[in-house]
Design a protein around this motif. Structure first.
Motif, mmCIF file in Angstrom:
data_model
loop_
_atom_site.group_PDB
_atom_site.id
_atom_site.type_symbol
_atom_site.label_atom_id
_atom_site.label_comp_id
_atom_site.label_asym_id
_atom_site.label_seq_id
_atom_site.Cartn_x
_atom_site.Cartn_y
_atom_site.Cartn_z
ATOM 1 N N LEU A 115 0.849 -1.189 0.000
ATOM 2 C CA LEU A 115 0.000 0.000 0.000
ATOM 3 C C LEU A 115 0.882 1.235 0.000
ATOM 4 O O LEU A 115 1.920 1.278 0.665
ATOM 5 C CB LEU A 115 -0.903 0.026 1.238
ATOM 6 N N GLU B 127 -2.575 5.078 0.413
ATOM 7 C CA GLU B 127 -2.994 3.688 0.613
ATOM 8 C C GLU B 127 -3.526 3.023 -0.652
ATOM 9 O O GLU B 127 -4.364 2.143 -0.606
ATOM 10 C CB GLU B 127 -4.004 3.584 1.757
ATOM 11 N N ASP C 77 -2.937 0.589 -3.968
ATOM 12 C CA ASP C 77 -2.115 -0.598 -4.195
ATOM 13 C C ASP C 77 -0.944 -0.251 -5.104
ATOM 14 O O ASP C 77 -1.125 0.320 -6.182
ATOM 15 C CB ASP C 77 -2.941 -1.704 -4.848
ATOM 16 N N SER D 286 -2.624 7.324 10.268
ATOM 17 C CA SER D 286 -2.492 6.674 8.951
ATOM 18 C C SER D 286 -1.941 5.266 9.079
ATOM 19 O O SER D 286 -2.383 4.363 8.369
ATOM 20 C CB SER D 286 -1.599 7.515 8.028
ATOM 21 N N ARG E 57 -4.746 3.201 10.422
ATOM 22 C CA ARG E 57 -5.745 2.996 9.372
ATOM 23 C C ARG E 57 -5.255 1.938 8.382
ATOM 24 O O ARG E 57 -6.003 1.079 7.956
ATOM 25 C CB ARG E 57 -6.015 4.317 8.665
ATOM 26 N N ARG E 58 -3.973 1.967 8.025
ATOM 27 C CA ARG E 58 -3.404 0.992 7.090
ATOM 28 C C ARG E 58 -3.438 -0.408 7.700
ATOM 29 O O ARG E 58 -3.809 -1.380 7.047
ATOM 30 C CB ARG E 58 -1.973 1.382 6.745
ATOM 31 N N ARG E 59 -3.057 -0.518 8.983
ATOM 32 C CA ARG E 59 -3.093 -1.822 9.637
ATOM 33 C C ARG E 59 -4.517 -2.356 9.731
ATOM 34 O O ARG E 59 -4.764 -3.530 9.508
ATOM 35 C CB ARG E 59 -2.492 -1.729 11.050
ATOM 36 N N ARG E 60 -5.467 -1.466 10.047
ATOM 37 C CA ARG E 60 -6.862 -1.876 10.130
ATOM 38 C C ARG E 60 -7.365 -2.344 8.768
ATOM 39 O O ARG E 60 -8.055 -3.350 8.659
ATOM 40 C CB ARG E 60 -7.721 -0.723 10.632
ATOM 41 N N ARG E 61 -6.991 -1.671 7.697
ATOM 42 C CA ARG E 61 -7.427 -2.070 6.357
ATOM 43 C C ARG E 61 -6.857 -3.439 5.985
ATOM 44 O O ARG E 61 -7.558 -4.287 5.458
ATOM 45 C CB ARG E 61 -6.992 -1.025 5.334
ATOM 46 N N ARG E 62 -5.575 -3.651 6.273
ATOM 47 C CA ARG E 62 -4.977 -4.964 5.980
ATOM 48 C C ARG E 62 -5.661 -6.063 6.782
ATOM 49 O O ARG E 62 -5.942 -7.138 6.274
ATOM 50 C CB ARG E 62 -3.483 -4.947 6.287
ATOM 51 N N GLU F 232 -8.723 -6.054 7.965
ATOM 52 C CA GLU F 232 -10.066 -6.263 7.428
ATOM 53 C C GLU F 232 -10.029 -7.095 6.156
ATOM 54 O O GLU F 232 -10.871 -7.954 5.933
ATOM 55 C CB GLU F 232 -10.740 -4.917 7.149
ATOM 56 N N GLU F 233 -9.032 -6.823 5.289
ATOM 57 C CA GLU F 233 -8.915 -7.601 4.051
ATOM 58 C C GLU F 233 -8.602 -9.058 4.355
ATOM 59 O O GLU F 233 -9.132 -9.955 3.710
ATOM 60 C CB GLU F 233 -7.842 -7.004 3.147
#
Length: 183
Positions: free
Chosen positions: A101, A106, A108, A162, A165-170, A172-173
């Motif tokens: 990311l 963020e 790809d 940030s 947020r990036r860790r949370r997005r990963r 969640e994915e």
């Protein structure tokens, strides 16, 4: 003097024999259903106690097997294990693709990108000799062995929001991939 046992008080020998054959047939079907329930439960249920309960429920003629058929797990254990193995292999292939990311937006990106295609920010400096992307902390280019001259800091602004947020997005994915497997 032979005492003949009549079923249901039937005195006619032909009809009595037909009823006995029918009862024998139902007992054989019941025994086959009992075995089928046991064999199917062993393939679908991991807990031996639940396998025994399913088999015991099947002791009630026909009704137990019907109830087991309704409440049994939808998949065989081998299919579940195979699906999990395929999921782990797919995750491994995704990690090998080398996607990351962008630390700024963020989006790809691949690890060899110099700039983010979305926000146009510089991600890495090119080597002055071979133009391959260099990590900011490298002292030498691993591709051409050219000594790297330290440039201005290319480290992205790592604010706590940030990065969280990036860790949370990963996360969640990853959980979405585990919860909703492709069929």
């Amino acid at each position: 003097m032979a005492l003949l046992l009549a079923v249901f008080g039937i005195d006619n020998r032909g009809l009595d024999t037909a009823v006995k054959v029918l009862i024998l047939f139902l007992v054989v079907i019941w025994a086959a259903l009992l075995f089928w329930t046991y064999a199917d439960a062993r393939r679908r249920i991991d807990d031996p106690m639940l396998v025994a309960c399913a088999t015991a429920a099947s002791l009630f003629p026909f009704v137990g097997t019907i109830v087991y058929t309704i409440v049994r797990p939808p998949e065989f254990l081998d299919d579940v294990r195979l699906r999990e193995l395929e999921m782990h292999a797919a995750e491994g292939r995704l990690h090998q693709l080398d996607w990351q990311l962008c630390p700024y937006c963020e989006h790809d990106i691949r690890s060899d990108y110099l700039r983010c295609p979305n926000c146009q920010r510089r991600l890495k400096e090119p080597c002055r000799n071979c133009s391959k992307p260099l990590e900011p902390d490298w002292k030498i280019c691993p591709y051409c062995e050219y000594e790297v001259i330290p440039a201005a800091s290319m480290a992205p602004p790592e604010s706590s929001s940030s990065s969280a947020r990036r860790r949370r997005r990963r996360r969640e994915e990853e959980t979405a991939a585990m919860e909703y497997p492709d069929r």
